[in-house]
Motif scaffolding. Structure first.
Motif, PDB file in Angstrom:
ATOM      1  N   GLU A  80      52.110  46.725  -2.666  1.00 38.57           N
ATOM      2  CA  GLU A  80      50.944  46.446  -1.838  1.00 38.57           C
ATOM      3  C   GLU A  80      51.263  45.298  -0.891  1.00 38.57           C
ATOM      4  OE1 GLU A  80      46.734  44.867  -3.217  1.00 38.57           O
ATOM      5  OE2 GLU A  80      46.952  47.001  -3.719  1.00 38.57           O
ATOM      6  N   GLU A 104      34.262  48.458   6.794  1.00 35.87           N
ATOM      7  CA  GLU A 104      35.258  48.637   5.734  1.00 35.87           C
ATOM      8  C   GLU A 104      35.781  50.076   5.750  1.00 35.87           C
ATOM      9  OE1 GLU A 104      35.525  48.408   0.858  1.00 35.87           O
ATOM     10  OE2 GLU A 104      33.954  47.285   1.905  1.00 35.87           O
ATOM     11  N   VAL A 140      38.891  53.040   4.601  1.00 37.42           N
ATOM     12  CA  VAL A 140      40.024  53.542   3.826  1.00 37.42           C
ATOM     13  C   VAL A 140      40.649  54.672   4.636  1.00 37.42           C
ATOM     14  CG1 VAL A 140      40.798  54.645   1.696  1.00 37.42           C
ATOM     15  CG2 VAL A 140      38.951  52.948   1.624  1.00 37.42           C
ATOM     16  N   ARG A 175      43.677  49.956   3.331  1.00 39.15           N
ATOM     17  CA  ARG A 175      42.340  49.471   2.989  1.00 39.15           C
ATOM     18  C   ARG A 175      42.034  48.306   3.926  1.00 39.15           C
ATOM     19  NH1 ARG A 175      41.397  51.739  -2.283  1.00 39.15           N
ATOM     20  NH2 ARG A 175      43.040  53.302  -2.552  1.00 39.15           N
ATOM     21  N   ASP A 227      48.614  53.995   2.194  1.00 38.29           N
ATOM     22  CA  ASP A 227      47.198  53.987   1.832  1.00 38.29           C
ATOM     23  C   ASP A 227      46.615  52.674   2.354  1.00 38.29           C
ATOM     24  OD1 ASP A 227      44.696  54.153   0.626  1.00 38.29           O
ATOM     25  OD2 ASP A 227      45.454  53.664  -1.379  1.00 38.29           O
ATOM     26  N   ASN A 274      39.433  45.629   5.899  1.00 36.37           N
ATOM     27  CA  ASN A 274      38.140  44.970   5.874  1.00 36.37           C
ATOM     28  C   ASN A 274      37.447  45.144   7.220  1.00 36.37           C
ATOM     29  OD1 ASN A 274      38.695  43.928   3.254  1.00 36.37           O
ATOM     30  ND2 ASN A 274      39.907  42.283   4.183  1.00 36.37           N
ATOM     31  N   TYR A 280      42.101  59.099  -5.657  1.00 38.00           N
ATOM     32  CA  TYR A 280      41.276  57.933  -5.347  1.00 38.00           C
ATOM     33  C   TYR A 280      40.221  57.702  -6.431  1.00 38.00           C
ATOM     34  CZ  TYR A 280      43.428  57.858  -0.743  1.00 38.00           C
ATOM     35  OH  TYR A 280      44.346  57.767   0.287  1.00 38.00           O
ATOM     36  N   GLY A 336      43.288  43.202   5.473  1.00 42.56           N
ATOM     37  CA  GLY A 336      43.210  44.151   4.375  1.00 42.56           C
ATOM     38  C   GLY A 336      44.559  44.311   3.718  1.00 42.56           C
TER      39      GLY A 336
END
Length: 291
Positions: A154, A246, A248, A190, A188, A192, A77, A162
């Motif tokens: 992605e 937010e 991760v 991510r 992975d 919001n 990361y 996200g």
């Protein structure tokens, strides 16, 4: 809420960190030693939380050591790591990149900060997973994959919630680029603040969510903060992940391997005689050496 929900089995706080080698302070959030067959096909999840590395002339990390019988997966990361092993494989991975090493029949490798990162210093953050191999695959030839950011697809989540980076397995219609022996998904995530994502995995799969940053709810029943791990029941196919802020998170799931596990340090086999053989093969140089 869907009737096919995958319920939370338990939530765990990460233990205090410990050092691996001379440069990786990690928390072991998941291990076969602690959870047994409930986390199969995974064996280990170590999290190196953000740690500032002072500039130096001498690379730190984990010196030469062997593995047999499983795969190691390193997700960076922040920072930059360099890998080399006795099969001749060599790779350097930075922020957002992944290395997937198949130890198989046996390999000797080292993982250290890259020369450039060592000299410049900076923040390091990473996760390392150990993924078990079934008996039929444990003695496969060693292999190594470097997955750069551009190689990791992605997926934009619905309603601007996200993104999901698909390292391995499938997320909806998107296939991850990692080639795996054991059927696993590694995402992975991510999210919001306020974002919601419905995660779908096959019924019967083991599933876990590890939060690196932020705060989230799962299935509107459990709250996860940074460094928390949620384990799920095998029954069901859907988990709803909702970001309070937010967030991760690393989502891992996979088809359990219904076989005995005998582990001794860096070797994971199916029986004690196989462990004894692994030690003998390493000591006699059959797994190679680093030059």
């Amino acid at each position: 809420m869907s009737q096919n929900i995958k319920n939370v089995a338990s939530v765990h706080k990460s233990p205090p960190s410990h050092w691996v080698g001379d440069g990786l302070p990690v928390r072991t959030a998941l291990s076969h030693h602690q959870f047994g067959a409930s986390v199969s096909p995974f064996l280990l999840l170590d999290y190196a939380e953000p740690y500032y590395v002072e500039p130096s002339l001498t690379p730190r990390g984990v010196d030469e050591h062997p593995h047999r019988g499983f795969e190691t997966v390193t997700v960076v990361y922040q920072g930059e790591l360099e890998h080399r092993d006795s099969s001749g494989a060599h790779g350097r991975i930075g922020s957002g990149e992944v290395q997937w090493m198949t130890a198989g029949s046996g390999v000797v490798h080292e993982e250290k900060y890259s020369e450039a990162f060592t000299q410049a210093g900076g923040w390091l953050e990473m996760v390392q997973l150990w993924v078990n191999l079934s008996a039929k695959d444990k003695m496969s030839p060693p292999g190594y994959q470097t997955l750069t950011q551009s190689q990791i697809p992605e997926v934009d989540l619905e309603n601007g919630a996200g993104v999901a980076r698909v390292i391995a397995g499938r997320f909806g219609d998107v296939q991850g680029s990692a080639k795996t022996f054991t059927p696993v998904n590694l995402w992975d995530m991510r999210l919001n603040a306020g974002g919601n994502a419905t995660l779908r995995v096959p019924d019967g799969y083991m599933m876990a969510i590890f939060v690196l940053k932020g705060e989230a709810r799962v299935n509107e029943t459990a709250q996860l903060s940074a460094k928390d791990l949620a384990l799920f029941e095998r029954e069901g196919e859907e988990v709803v992940l909702s970001a309070v802020e937010e967030t991760v998170a690393l989502v891992l799931s996979g088809q359990p391997i219904e076989e005995s596990v005998v582990a001794y340090g860096p070797f994971v086999m199916n029986s004690q005689p196989e462990i004894v053989q692994a030690i003998s093969d390493y000591q006699s140089g059959k797994m190679g050496r680093l030059r």
